[in-house]
Design a protein around this motif. Sequence first.
Motif, PDB file in Angstrom:
ATOM      1  N   PRO A 176    -138.197  60.443  -3.105  1.00  0.00           N
ATOM      2  CA  PRO A 176    -136.978  60.770  -3.863  1.00  0.00           C
ATOM      3  C   PRO A 176    -135.729  60.075  -3.336  1.00  0.00           C
ATOM      4  O   PRO A 176    -134.809  59.785  -4.106  1.00  0.00           O
ATOM      5  N   TYR A 177    -135.693  59.793  -2.028  1.00  0.00           N
ATOM      6  CA  TYR A 177    -134.486  59.169  -1.469  1.00  0.00           C
ATOM      7  C   TYR A 177    -134.337  57.725  -1.955  1.00  0.00           C
ATOM      8  O   TYR A 177    -133.226  57.255  -2.209  1.00  0.00           O
ATOM      9  N   SER A 178    -135.476  57.030  -2.126  1.00  0.00           N
ATOM     10  CA  SER A 178    -135.393  55.657  -2.650  1.00  0.00           C
ATOM     11  C   SER A 178    -134.878  55.664  -4.087  1.00  0.00           C
ATOM     12  O   SER A 178    -134.220  54.715  -4.522  1.00  0.00           O
ATOM     13  N   VAL A 179    -135.194  56.728  -4.823  1.00  0.00           N
ATOM     14  CA  VAL A 179    -134.684  56.848  -6.198  1.00  0.00           C
ATOM     15  C   VAL A 179    -133.172  57.082  -6.175  1.00  0.00           C
ATOM     16  O   VAL A 179    -132.414  56.520  -6.972  1.00  0.00           O
ATOM     17  N   ALA A 180    -132.748  57.897  -5.231  1.00  0.00           N
ATOM     18  CA  ALA A 180    -131.315  58.245  -5.161  1.00  0.00           C
ATOM     19  C   ALA A 180    -130.459  57.060  -4.697  1.00  0.00           C
ATOM     20  O   ALA A 180    -129.303  56.911  -5.128  1.00  0.00           O
TER      21      ALA A 180
ATOM     22  N   GLU B 231    -140.814  70.192  -3.869  1.00  0.00           N
ATOM     23  CA  GLU B 231    -140.309  69.123  -3.005  1.00  0.00           C
ATOM     24  C   GLU B 231    -138.825  68.803  -3.287  1.00  0.00           C
ATOM     25  O   GLU B 231    -138.064  68.491  -2.382  1.00  0.00           O
ATOM     26  N   PHE B 232    -138.426  68.896  -4.547  1.00  0.00           N
ATOM     27  CA  PHE B 232    -137.040  68.574  -4.898  1.00  0.00           C
ATOM     28  C   PHE B 232    -136.075  69.679  -4.442  1.00  0.00           C
ATOM     29  O   PHE B 232    -134.912  69.422  -4.149  1.00  0.00           O
TER      30      PHE B 232
ATOM     31  N   ASP C 121    -132.726  66.903   1.206  1.00  0.00           N
ATOM     32  CA  ASP C 121    -131.533  66.869   2.059  1.00  0.00           C
ATOM     33  C   ASP C 121    -130.390  66.319   1.188  1.00  0.00           C
ATOM     34  O   ASP C 121    -130.227  65.102   1.029  1.00  0.00           O
ATOM     35  N   LEU C 122    -129.627  67.219   0.611  1.00  0.00           N
ATOM     36  CA  LEU C 122    -128.632  66.802  -0.390  1.00  0.00           C
ATOM     37  C   LEU C 122    -127.451  66.039   0.233  1.00  0.00           C
ATOM     38  O   LEU C 122    -126.820  65.220  -0.431  1.00  0.00           O
ATOM     39  N   LYS C 123    -127.189  66.327   1.514  1.00  0.00           N
ATOM     40  CA  LYS C 123    -126.105  65.561   2.176  1.00  0.00           C
ATOM     41  C   LYS C 123    -126.494  64.088   2.246  1.00  0.00           C
ATOM     42  O   LYS C 123    -125.704  63.201   1.962  1.00  0.00           O
ATOM     43  N   LYS C 124    -127.773  63.886   2.627  1.00  0.00           N
ATOM     44  CA  LYS C 124    -128.270  62.503   2.715  1.00  0.00           C
ATOM     45  C   LYS C 124    -128.249  61.853   1.327  1.00  0.00           C
ATOM     46  O   LYS C 124    -127.819  60.697   1.164  1.00  0.00           O
TER      47      LYS C 124
ATOM     48  N   ILE D 124    -125.337  64.722 -10.138  1.00  0.00           N
ATOM     49  CA  ILE D 124    -126.696  65.227 -10.376  1.00  0.00           C
ATOM     50  C   ILE D 124    -126.738  65.937 -11.722  1.00  0.00           C
ATOM     51  O   ILE D 124    -125.877  66.767 -12.030  1.00  0.00           O
ATOM     52  N   VAL D 125    -127.746  65.584 -12.535  1.00  0.00           N
ATOM     53  CA  VAL D 125    -128.002  66.295 -13.794  1.00  0.00           C
ATOM     54  C   VAL D 125    -129.334  67.014 -13.606  1.00  0.00           C
ATOM     55  O   VAL D 125    -130.378  66.374 -13.470  1.00  0.00           O
ATOM     56  N   ASP D 126    -129.271  68.327 -13.565  1.00  0.00           N
ATOM     57  CA  ASP D 126    -130.443  69.125 -13.187  1.00  0.00           C
ATOM     58  C   ASP D 126    -130.902  69.942 -14.406  1.00  0.00           C
ATOM     59  O   ASP D 126    -130.321  70.975 -14.724  1.00  0.00           O
ATOM     60  N   PHE D 127    -131.967  69.440 -15.069  1.00  0.00           N
ATOM     61  CA  PHE D 127    -132.431  70.139 -16.276  1.00  0.00           C
ATOM     62  C   PHE D 127    -133.400  71.273 -15.952  1.00  0.00           C
ATOM     63  O   PHE D 127    -134.004  71.840 -16.859  1.00  0.00           O
ATOM     64  N   ARG D 128    -133.552  71.592 -14.677  1.00  0.00           N
ATOM     65  CA  ARG D 128    -134.416  72.717 -14.292  1.00  0.00           C
ATOM     66  C   ARG D 128    -133.667  73.770 -13.488  1.00  0.00           C
ATOM     67  O   ARG D 128    -134.273  74.713 -12.982  1.00  0.00           O
ATOM     68  N   ASN D 129    -132.373  73.587 -13.317  1.00  0.00           N
ATOM     69  CA  ASN D 129    -131.544  74.556 -12.574  1.00  0.00           C
ATOM     70  C   ASN D 129    -132.145  74.918 -11.219  1.00  0.00           C
ATOM     71  O   ASN D 129    -132.250  76.104 -10.865  1.00  0.00           O
ATOM     72  N   ILE D 130    -132.524  73.895 -10.446  1.00  0.00           N
ATOM     73  CA  ILE D 130    -133.178  74.214  -9.168  1.00  0.00           C
ATOM     74  C   ILE D 130    -132.164  74.451  -8.038  1.00  0.00           C
ATOM     75  O   ILE D 130    -132.538  74.959  -6.994  1.00  0.00           O
ATOM     76  N   PHE D 131    -130.892  74.068  -8.256  1.00  0.00           N
ATOM     77  CA  PHE D 131    -129.890  74.282  -7.208  1.00  0.00           C
ATOM     78  C   PHE D 131    -128.852  75.319  -7.652  1.00  0.00           C
ATOM     79  O   PHE D 131    -128.566  75.446  -8.846  1.00  0.00           O
ATOM     80  N   SER D 132    -128.290  76.011  -6.671  1.00  0.00           N
ATOM     81  CA  SER D 132    -127.252  76.990  -7.022  1.00  0.00           C
ATOM     82  C   SER D 132    -125.917  76.267  -7.204  1.00  0.00           C
ATOM     83  O   SER D 132    -125.658  75.226  -6.581  1.00  0.00           O
ATOM     84  N   LEU D 133    -125.086  76.861  -8.057  1.00  0.00           N
ATOM     85  CA  LEU D 133    -123.771  76.248  -8.329  1.00  0.00           C
ATOM     86  C   LEU D 133    -122.936  76.216  -7.057  1.00  0.00           C
ATOM     87  O   LEU D 133    -122.250  75.228  -6.777  1.00  0.00           O
TER      88      LEU D 133
END
Length: 436
Positions: free
Chosen positions: A370-374, A388-389, A393-396, A406-415
């Motif tokens: 995922p980091y190579s994608v980011a 896994e998502f 490591d969101l800071k990284k 970030i566009v999150d169509f699964r709401n995996i992170f909190s606001l």
Amino acid sequence: MNISIIGSGYVGLVTGVCLSDAGHTVMCLDKDKGKIAKLNNGEIPIFEPGLGSLIQKNIGKKNLFFSSEIKSSLKESKVIFIAVGTPTSPDSDHADLSQIYSCAEEISNNLQDDCTIIIKSTVPVGTCDKVEEIISSKNSNKNFDVVSNPEFLREGSAINDFENPDRIIVGTTNKKSIDLIKDIYKRQIDKKYPIIFTSRKSSELIKYAGNSMLAMRIIFINEIADLCEKVGADVGDIAHGIGLDKRIGPHFLSAGPGFGGSCFPKDARALIESGKEYKAPQNLLKAVVDGNERRKSNLADRIINIVGAKKRVGILGVTFKANTDDMREAPSLSIIPKLLDNGISVSIYDPEAGQQEIEEFYGAEWKSDPYSVAENSDCLVILTEWDEFKELDLKKIKDIMSQPIIVDFRNIFSLNKMKDLNFEYHSVGRCTINTK
Ligand code: UGA
């Protein structure tokens, strides 16, 4: 009990393996010789957690066998499951029943007296009657029964669903078949899971009505999510609030990119066709199917509006949901080509989807993590809710992206988390966090 299963795809394989684990002797059949050879070598053709070890265990116990010698196996079988595919026809929205009818022909040419044929495949109402007609046309002197026994297995949790079902549905009124089915599912019945005996037609329809009802809930909550975004409400709170009503219940109320997979879309289309055929229009379901298609297209537009043309978008997850390698009718199949058509360059990571398939289909760039994608992307889009998502490591991620969007169509992170990290964060049915 000796059981033969025609069709060693997803449903046939899981059914065969679980029945062998319950102590039955199971022969899994498939005309695909390559697949059978792989299975005999211990290679598993699909990704399904827990399936591989269960196959090894039951091969070792000599309960489980694989063969492409269908004719000779049928000649010795008194209990035959049909578990072949019923995809949407290439030229209409009907279910393509050619594999079902070719099984019926094969059985009719090799039928043993007193045979029970159990249809696990998802088939439109009336199909069991047609299978019975085909078999009886060549076997008027033999006893046999055709039983409907639909499957309710979710990809990713199929073994648990088989072993701990909400219910087992059986369409037959034949006393001998009822006893036989009770023997087949003794393990589940002993654990007090409900088994419902009904007519064949009701059983066939229960399967379609169940999947269609679930699909309808998803589209409903997705439309509520759209409204939430406009008025500043939170769809998670709405789902929780309505789900506590026992009449509604909490499940299948996660808003997202729309439903995909090998079941909901094709089953909804086939039920609409049955409604047309019998002049009982399924208008609500038609709106569900149309709404699902519209949603996928709208979400692609949403990404384009956020990021603009000629940008780099990283996609996390392309399978239709987590814990499967299945991409059939996945939202990604509609969303990604539209991004590419708009001049956006796309890179993809998915833990299980096949790299070759993705590259060939999209002409997009496949990455191995995922980091190579980011890295250097202007926007990261989450399409599948892989665990896994959730652990990224969101800071990284923020440091290596060109723009922290970030566009999150699964709401995996909190606001709150995304606000603290200072991301521009778009999700489904919740307010947007904007850094500007
Ligand atoms: C579905 C049914 O859940 C099974 O009971 C059925 O046996 C199976 O089809 C089948 O007919 O063979 P499956 O296709 O594996 O199982 O997938 P689901 O877990 O039901 O998810 C279907 C789609 O709905 C996915 O795209 C998923 O992401 C989406 N979904 C699900 C949501 O968008 N929100 C939810 O709350 C739940």
